[in-house]
Design an enzyme around this catalytic site. Structure first.
Site, short mmCIF file in Angstrom:
data_model
loop_
_atom_site.label_atom_id
_atom_site.label_comp_id
_atom_site.label_asym_id
_atom_site.label_seq_id
_atom_site.Cartn_x
_atom_site.Cartn_y
_atom_site.Cartn_z
N GLU A 1 51.40 -32.05 38.78
CA GLU A 1 52.13 -33.25 39.16
C GLU A 1 52.61 -33.18 40.61
OE1 GLU A 1 55.11 -33.57 36.04
OE2 GLU A 1 53.64 -34.44 34.66
N ASP B 1 52.77 -33.45 26.19
CA ASP B 1 54.06 -33.46 26.87
C ASP B 1 55.19 -33.95 25.98
OD1 ASP B 1 55.91 -33.26 28.85
OD2 ASP B 1 55.31 -35.07 29.92
N GLU C 1 63.59 -36.81 26.39
CA GLU C 1 62.77 -37.68 27.24
C GLU C 1 61.95 -38.70 26.45
OE1 GLU C 1 60.27 -35.54 29.95
OE2 GLU C 1 59.22 -37.34 30.62
O1 GCW Z 1 56.00 -35.10 31.81
C1 GCW Z 1 56.74 -34.55 32.70
C2 GCW Z 1 58.08 -35.17 32.87
C3 GCW Z 1 58.51 -34.75 34.23
C4 GCW Z 1 58.61 -33.24 34.25
C5 GCW Z 1 57.29 -32.64 33.79
C6 GCW Z 1 57.35 -31.14 33.64
C7 GCW Z 1 60.01 -31.86 35.58
O2 GCW Z 1 58.00 -36.56 32.73
O3 GCW Z 1 59.74 -35.36 34.51
O4 GCW Z 1 58.95 -32.76 35.51
O5 GCW Z 1 56.92 -33.17 32.57
O6 GCW Z 1 57.55 -30.68 32.53
O7 GCW Z 1 57.16 -30.46 34.63
#
Ligand code: GCW
Length: 677
Positions: A276, A355, A383
């Protein structure tokens, strides 16, 4: 302002019997053979003093020679016994009670538990509880940013940072007490997405604060960890972050030596690389082991460890591409590296391959690596599970994950992450934390059960979800009311209602969410509320591919091949729709809407039914909650009631959006003729 979570000690005098047999006895406390200057010892002793003086409403006499005391609580340092450094044994004797511990953390945990047993009314009769923690590392990961906000934080701002500075204050102490009382021994204070000032958290500017913070933590048996920016050397003029480049290697060695000179008890670093948008070794054509090992060697001389996340995937996928599969990524990148990591590297693996959805299969990396240290990462920050506005008690979900048989020598996930299966020293569980600077720490008061529960479960994975819920409900909800409410009838009623709500909550949430394990029907980015096609038209690669004929992803050998990443038994189980656990059916298979499930219902009817039921379950839970009016603390009642009002409305929105989406796609009527929009 903040409350003291489940450590809200109140006077307890429930019966004459208690006064005579327990309270009188416990005002004498003898600590035998401890180093009285040890900071953990001092905190443990202080905790007894604070707790007992309030709960028993008496002055507490301490001594250190057991012959001076006829009866009371005897606390013994017993390193020769098989308790390890963190285990404890609490038992009753003819002179009162004993706590034995082989180390200072064990002492602290034994004392916290003893206080709990007292408050829970469990000190009567024969007490005998011996617990050695299952997981060596029991961690919280905070996603707090240095300006003071929290990524995926649903309970206010950070209490670790403000205006790019580290905060060290009385709240830090309260936090350390609370999390250590449930056995947490490692805490990462900053977000894995290390940006801005956070890159410089490990620099001269912040050393003093980090040292002060780590000293508070150490006094409660907790090691401080920080998340780092993998490409940090580049911020200091080195033109590469190639892990094999000599300049990078020596830069990290020097930096580690400087850090440890200033913050000697630092536990180590947590790293999110190549994910990411975060930098990592891939940029230089190196693999994940190259990156992790370079840091591990730099930190090893100081006893530090590198926790390296396996959440590595390419978040760009063309929807026509039926072979790329985000679920495969973790295994594809890490499996072949098994056995290549340094001894002080631990891989941190999210429970599922995607996730933190409300339902996912267990990541095939568990059972896929036989020679690598591993930590299970779960998320108590809700989340995708209602963002602490919906009640969603996650411990039952984590229990399922832990008990999953990976078929690697029949080891369960719990066997692997405890280190039992492979005899590793570095192993354990981590949770993305759900706290913030709200008065009640977790926004939703009932979300406190996830914080308490995660600690308890990671300490003792054989505890049941109900037991954990019961103890938390009793300690936080019922005993917060003090003696009156704690009296039998009200205390029991509050506890029973709270436990019933908690135990219903995750199944209810799953029912009104995306069906049968498919996931991702949430609003993109903020991940709150229903948006069935939200991710369907984004490049993120988390497609459900629903059309008028079918829904689901074929992840078998004929499809993306994800099922082949599991050991044979699980690969076979998931490969056929006939044997695949139905709650995961659409995760693994593309199915027509009229496929008949084991319940005898078609998929489409199952979708309608579960969505109506889910919203009804919320109505039921909220009704139950309302029966506690006047019994529980008014503040708690008001806060939880407001959240239930929202959840009631929002679960109906989920129900209607999902049902109407599938009705319009399929034009198949609900057999029960309920309203579909
Ligand atoms: O899916 C994502 C979350 C992000 C997070 C990431 C992760 C910290 O939406 O907010 O970033 O996982 O776990 O690194």
């Amino acid at each position: 302002m903040y409350n003291s979570l489940w450590l809200n000690y109140k006077k307890l005098s429930v019966s004459d019997d208690f006064e005579k047999n327990i309270a009188d006895c416990l005002c004498n406390v003898c600590f035998v053979s401890f180093d009285e200057n040890n900071p953990v010892f001092l905190n443990a002793k202080k905790e007894i003093e604070t707790a007992f003086s309030v709960i028993l409403d008496r002055k507490i006499n301490f001594c250190s020679n057991e012959n001076e005391m006829k009866n009371g609580l005897f606390i013994n340092f017993t390193p020769e016994k098989d308790l390890g450094k963190e285990g404890y044994h609490v038992f009753s004797t003819d002179k009162g009670y004993s706590i034995e511990a082989g180390g200072y953390n064990g002492l602290l945990y034994g004392i916290f538990r003893f206080i709990e047993l007292l408050r829970l009314g469990k000190l009567t009769g024969n007490v005998d509880e011996k617990v050695i923690p299952d997981n060596p590392l029991r961690m919280l990961n905070h996603w707090d940013n240095m300006p003071g906000d929290i990524e995926r934080g649903y309970s206010g701002n950070s209490f670790f940072f403000e205006d790019n500075k580290v905060l060290v204050n009385d709240r830090t102490v309260m936090y350390a007490r609370a999390v250590s009382s449930v056995g947490i021994n490692a805490v990462v204070i900053n977000n894995v997405n290390v940006k801005g000032e956070a890159s410089y958290l490990i620099s001269e500017k912040h050393y003093e604060d980090l040292r002060n913070l780590s000293e508070i933590f150490n006094g409660y048996g907790i090691s401080l960890f920080v998340s780092i920016n993998y490409a940090l050397p580049m911020e200091y003029g080195i033109e590469t972050a190639d892990p094999l480049d000599e300049r990078v290697i020596s830069w990290w060695k020097e930096r580690c030596s400087e850090i440890y000179e200033n913050v000697p008890s630092l536990g180590g670093f947590l790293v999110k690389a190549d994910s990411e948008g975060r930098p990592g070794p891939f940029t230089y054509g190196r693999n994940q082991a190259d990156g992790a090992n370079m840091l591990a060697k730099a930190i090893a001389p100081f006893g530090g460890i590198i926790i390296w996340r396996c959440f590595v995937y390419n978040c760009r996928q063309d929807w026509r591409d039926t072979k790329t599969d985000r679920a495969r990524a973790g295994y594809d990148y890490f499996h072949a590296l098994d056995g290549q990591f340094e001894d002080n590297v631990v891989l941190q693996i999210k429970n599922g391959p995607m996730d933190f959805q409300v339902r996912e299969p267990v990541s095939p990396l568990f059972g896929g690596m036989e020679h690598t240290n591993q930590i299970l990462e779960v998320q108590i920050a809700q989340e995708y599970t209602g963002q602490q506005r919906h009640v969603c008690y996650l411990i039952p979900w984590f229990k399922e994950v832990l008990s999953f048989n990976t078929h690697m020598n029949e080891a369960s996930v719990a066997d692997i992450v405890s280190g039992r299966a492979m005899g590793n020293r570095y192993a354990g569980m981590a949770a993305v934390c759900n706290t913030g600077n709200d008065f009640n720490w977790t926004g939703h008061d009932l979300a406190g059960a996830n914080l308490y529960g995660f600690g308890k479960l990671s300490f003792n994975t054989s505890l049941s979800s109900e037991e954990i819920a019961y103890d938390w409900a009793r300690l936080y909800m019922a005993s917060a009311m003090g003696e009156e409410s704690f009296k039998k009838i009200n205390g029991d009623r509050i506890t029973d209602v709270t436990v019933e709500i908690l135990m219903k909550s995750w199944p209810a949430y799953e029912k009104y969410n995306a069906p049968l394990g498919i996931g991702w029907m949430v609003v993109p980015n903020n991940h709150y509320g229903p948006d069935v096609d939200g991710y369907e038209y984004s490049v993120w690669g988390t497609y459900h591919k629903a059309d008028c004929r079918a829904i689901g992803i074929d992840r078998t050998e004929k499809g993306t091949g994800f099922t082949t990443q599991y050991r044979k038994e699980n690969a076979e189980l998931y490969s056929s729709a006939d044997t695949c656990p139905e709650e995961l059916l659409l995760f693994f298979h593309r199915m027509p809407y009229n496929y008949i499930l084991r319940s005898g219902k078609t998929i489409i009817q199952h979708i309608y039914d579960t969505h109506f039921e889910g919203a009804e379950d919320v109505e039921y839970m909220s009704g139950l909650w309302n029966t506690l009016k006047g019994l529980v603390n008014e503040d708690v009642f008001e806060r939880v009631t407001a959240r239930f009002e929202h959840q009631l409305m929002h679960s109906k929105e989920w129900r209607d959006v999902i049902n109407s989406y599938f009705y319009r796609k399929t034009l198949i009527e609900d057999e029960k003729g309920r309203e579909l929009y």
